[in-house]
Write a protein that holds these residues in place. Structure first.
Motif, PDB file in Angstrom:
ATOM      1  N   LEU A  51      -4.768   2.940 -11.223  1.00 46.64           N
ATOM      2  CA  LEU A  51      -3.321   2.957 -10.960  1.00 46.64           C
ATOM      3  C   LEU A  51      -2.879   1.605 -10.367  1.00 46.64           C
ATOM      4  N   ALA A  52      -3.669   1.105  -9.433  1.00 46.91           N
ATOM      5  CA  ALA A  52      -3.322  -0.176  -8.793  1.00 46.91           C
ATOM      6  C   ALA A  52      -3.231  -1.289  -9.826  1.00 46.91           C
TER       7      ALA A  52
ATOM      8  N   ARG B 155       0.959  12.586  -9.203  1.00 46.90           N
ATOM      9  CA  ARG B 155       0.065  13.689  -8.823  1.00 46.90           C
ATOM     10  C   ARG B 155      -1.415  13.330  -8.983  1.00 46.90           C
ATOM     11  N   ILE B 156      -1.741  12.137  -8.519  1.00 43.66           N
ATOM     12  CA  ILE B 156      -3.137  11.700  -8.572  1.00 43.66           C
ATOM     13  C   ILE B 156      -3.879  12.277  -7.381  1.00 43.66           C
ATOM     14  N   ASP B 157      -5.089  12.735  -7.630  1.00 40.24           N
ATOM     15  CA  ASP B 157      -5.925  13.283  -6.558  1.00 40.24           C
ATOM     16  C   ASP B 157      -6.276  12.137  -5.598  1.00 40.24           C
ATOM     17  N   MET B 158      -5.924  12.306  -4.324  1.00 46.23           N
ATOM     18  CA  MET B 158      -6.094  11.230  -3.346  1.00 46.23           C
ATOM     19  C   MET B 158      -7.567  10.932  -3.041  1.00 46.23           C
ATOM     20  N   ASN B 159      -8.453  11.757  -3.551  1.00 37.56           N
ATOM     21  CA  ASN B 159      -9.886  11.475  -3.372  1.00 37.56           C
ATOM     22  C   ASN B 159     -10.505  10.865  -4.629  1.00 37.56           C
ATOM     23  N   ASP B 160      -9.697  10.704  -5.669  1.00 36.18           N
ATOM     24  CA  ASP B 160     -10.199  10.175  -6.937  1.00 36.18           C
ATOM     25  C   ASP B 160     -10.066   8.639  -6.928  1.00 36.18           C
ATOM     26  N   LYS B 161     -11.137   8.001  -6.473  1.00 38.77           N
ATOM     27  CA  LYS B 161     -11.097   6.539  -6.265  1.00 38.77           C
ATOM     28  C   LYS B 161     -10.857   5.781  -7.568  1.00 38.77           C
TER      29      LYS B 161
ATOM     30  N   VAL C 201      -9.651   2.634  -0.626  1.00 44.40           N
ATOM     31  CA  VAL C 201     -10.353   2.525  -1.913  1.00 44.40           C
ATOM     32  C   VAL C 201     -10.583   1.043  -2.276  1.00 44.40           C
ATOM     33  N   ARG C 202     -11.842   0.709  -2.507  1.00 41.76           N
ATOM     34  CA  ARG C 202     -12.208  -0.690  -2.767  1.00 41.76           C
ATOM     35  C   ARG C 202     -11.395  -1.320  -3.905  1.00 41.76           C
ATOM     36  N   GLY C 203     -11.285  -0.581  -5.031  1.00 41.48           N
ATOM     37  CA  GLY C 203     -10.570  -1.099  -6.205  1.00 41.48           C
ATOM     38  C   GLY C 203      -9.095  -1.338  -5.914  1.00 41.48           C
ATOM     39  N   VAL C 204      -8.521  -0.486  -5.095  1.00 39.49           N
ATOM     40  CA  VAL C 204      -7.109  -0.646  -4.712  1.00 39.49           C
ATOM     41  C   VAL C 204      -6.959  -1.927  -3.900  1.00 39.49           C
ATOM     42  N   ARG C 205      -7.831  -2.106  -2.914  1.00 45.91           N
ATOM     43  CA  ARG C 205      -7.728  -3.282  -2.033  1.00 45.91           C
ATOM     44  C   ARG C 205      -7.930  -4.571  -2.828  1.00 45.91           C
ATOM     45  N   LYS C 206      -8.885  -4.510  -3.788  1.00 45.36           N
ATOM     46  CA  LYS C 206      -9.172  -5.713  -4.574  1.00 45.36           C
ATOM     47  C   LYS C 206      -7.886  -6.193  -5.264  1.00 45.36           C
ATOM     48  N   GLU C 207      -7.171  -5.251  -5.874  1.00 43.56           N
ATOM     49  CA  GLU C 207      -5.955  -5.599  -6.598  1.00 43.56           C
ATOM     50  C   GLU C 207      -4.839  -6.061  -5.645  1.00 43.56           C
ATOM     51  N   MET C 208      -4.683  -5.363  -4.526  1.00 44.55           N
ATOM     52  CA  MET C 208      -3.626  -5.740  -3.566  1.00 44.55           C
ATOM     53  C   MET C 208      -3.898  -7.138  -2.990  1.00 44.55           C
ATOM     54  N   VAL C 209      -5.154  -7.379  -2.626  1.00 42.71           N
ATOM     55  CA  VAL C 209      -5.513  -8.677  -2.035  1.00 42.71           C
ATOM     56  C   VAL C 209      -5.296  -9.800  -3.062  1.00 42.71           C
ATOM     57  N   ARG C 210      -5.627  -9.508  -4.327  1.00 45.17           N
ATOM     58  CA  ARG C 210      -5.408 -10.514  -5.374  1.00 45.17           C
ATOM     59  C   ARG C 210      -3.924 -10.915  -5.419  1.00 45.17           C
TER      60      ARG C 210
ATOM     61  N   TYR D  57       0.837  -1.210   0.000  1.00 52.55           N
ATOM     62  CA  TYR D  57       0.000   0.000   0.000  1.00 52.55           C
ATOM     63  C   TYR D  57       0.868   1.255   0.000  1.00 52.55           C
ATOM     64  N   ARG D  58       1.999   1.186   0.696  1.00 57.73           N
ATOM     65  CA  ARG D  58       2.912   2.328   0.729  1.00 57.73           C
ATOM     66  C   ARG D  58       3.516   2.585  -0.659  1.00 57.73           C
ATOM     67  N   ALA D  59       3.916   1.507  -1.351  1.00 57.79           N
ATOM     68  CA  ALA D  59       4.521   1.657  -2.679  1.00 57.79           C
ATOM     69  C   ALA D  59       3.524   2.305  -3.639  1.00 57.79           C
ATOM     70  N   LEU D  60       2.284   1.848  -3.564  1.00 52.51           N
ATOM     71  CA  LEU D  60       1.267   2.418  -4.460  1.00 52.51           C
ATOM     72  C   LEU D  60       1.022   3.900  -4.130  1.00 52.51           C
ATOM     73  N   THR D  61       1.040   4.226  -2.849  1.00 52.00           N
ATOM     74  CA  THR D  61       0.841   5.617  -2.430  1.00 52.00           C
ATOM     75  C   THR D  61       1.972   6.496  -2.953  1.00 52.00           C
ATOM     76  N   TRP D  62       3.181   5.965  -2.907  1.00 52.91           N
ATOM     77  CA  TRP D  62       4.355   6.692  -3.434  1.00 52.91           C
ATOM     78  C   TRP D  62       4.157   6.999  -4.916  1.00 52.91           C
ATOM     79  N   LYS D  63       3.659   6.002  -5.647  1.00 51.91           N
ATOM     80  CA  LYS D  63       3.447   6.207  -7.082  1.00 51.91           C
ATOM     81  C   LYS D  63       2.336   7.236  -7.315  1.00 51.91           C
ATOM     82  N   ALA D  64       1.271   7.149  -6.534  1.00 55.29           N
ATOM     83  CA  ALA D  64       0.152   8.096  -6.694  1.00 55.29           C
ATOM     84  C   ALA D  64       0.633   9.532  -6.438  1.00 55.29           C
ATOM     85  N   LEU D  65       1.505   9.686  -5.440  1.00 51.35           N
ATOM     86  CA  LEU D  65       2.047  11.020  -5.134  1.00 51.35           C
ATOM     87  C   LEU D  65       2.894  11.523  -6.303  1.00 51.35           C
ATOM     88  N   ASN D  66       3.743  10.646  -6.826  1.00 51.83           N
ATOM     89  CA  ASN D  66       4.607  11.041  -7.945  1.00 51.83           C
ATOM     90  C   ASN D  66       3.817  11.364  -9.201  1.00 51.83           C
TER      91      ASN D  66
END
Ligand code: CDP
Ligand code: CDP
Length: 240
Positions: free
Chosen positions: A74-75, A62-68, A118-127, A51-60
């Motif tokens: 991205l995930a 410049r993805i809006d953190m509220n844009d699910k 974010v549901r879609g993020v978790r779905k991919e990480m859990v997979r 989750y941290r790695a994905l957050t790092w990429k989202a920051l780089n």
């Protein structure tokens, strides 16, 4: 052959088991899981690092953190690879590039709980986590391991520790950083992240019904690992 002597656990006849460790931020999950995996010859799976790695990429990016939707997309197009490493526990690769040290940056601490709700993020990480789990013989730690990712895990531990002690431990880790946060700031950051993780709709941080609670507020790292090893031995004796 099974050897249940004090300091050694041979699980050769139980190679496929999964040990799940969940708990709040800085409760000692990574340290404990990493050392436990070493003792057992198991693979250590640090799901928080994903989750941290994905957050790092989202920051780089410049993805809006509220844009699910964008975060979920991205995930799906992100490749996170975890490589076991002796000293740090896990080397983290994002789309082929090593990013182990940057995933602990303050900006990642600040946004990771938003990305991971974010549901879609978790779905991919859990997979991806279940894919890794197929091999068995793993110690996985995070927030939803015993409840969602591996509900059938043979051993489930919920690691707790007082907020004050957790903040103190994390501050000791962070005090080399420049600028260094104060203890109060570290405590506030952990507390906010716990709240977001506990109150989110999808896979909130909570104890699995069949998890064993271990409070390590007054335990050293070695004592914590010993207690966990005891729980593992007892749990396995009852399932063998
Ligand atoms: O090491 P620390 O406890 O500070 O955090 P971590 O385990 O690296 O996890 C960072 C964040 O990722 C958590 O605060 C959660 O928001 C998220 N996470 C999650 O939602 N589910 C997991 N299985 C693991 C982490
Ligand atoms: O993974 P999580 O965020 O739950 O915690 P951690 O990163 O394993 O541990 C946070 C800090 O507490 C680390 O510096 C550990 O060395 C330390 N720790 C400790 O001092 N005593 C324990 N019984 C467990 C962890």
């Amino acid at each position: 052959m099974k050897n249940l002597s004090e300091n050694y656990v041979s699980l050769s006849d139980k190679k496929s088991i999964i040990i799940a460790i969940d708990g709040p931020a800085a409760s000692g999950k990574s340290t404990t899981a990493h050392l436990l995996a070493k003792r057992l010859g198991y693979l250590y799976l640090d799901t928080g690092a994903m989750y941290r790695a994905l957050t790092w990429k989202a920051l780089n990016d410049r993805i809006d953190m509220n844009d699910k939707r964008s975060l979920s997309e991205l995930a799906k197009r992100t490749k996170i690879h975890l490589e076991p490493e002796g000293r740090v526990g896990t080397k983290v690769y994002l789309d082929g590039k090593e990013i182990t040290s940057v995933i602990r940056f303050p900006q990642v601490n600040k946004y990771v709980s938003l990305v991971s709700m974010v549901r879609g993020v978790r779905k991919e990480m859990v997979r991806q986590q279940r894919e890794i789990g197929k091999r068995g013989g793993i110690v996985a730690e995070g927030r939803d391991i015993g409840t969602v990712v591996f509900p059938g895990a043979e051993v489930k531990i919920f690691l707790t520790c007082s907020l004050k002690e957790r903040a103190w431990r994390r501050w000791k880790e962070e005090k080399e950083r420049n600028p260094c946060p104060t203890k109060k700031e570290v405590e506030a950051e952990l507390s906010l992240r716990d709240k977001l993780d506990k109150e989110r709709e999808v896979s909130p941080l909570k104890k699995a019904e069949d998890a064993i609670v271990l409070d390590n507020t007054f335990l050293s790292i070695d004592e914590t690992v010993e207690k966990v090893l005891k729980i593992v031995k007892n749990s396995l004796q009852s399932v063998v």
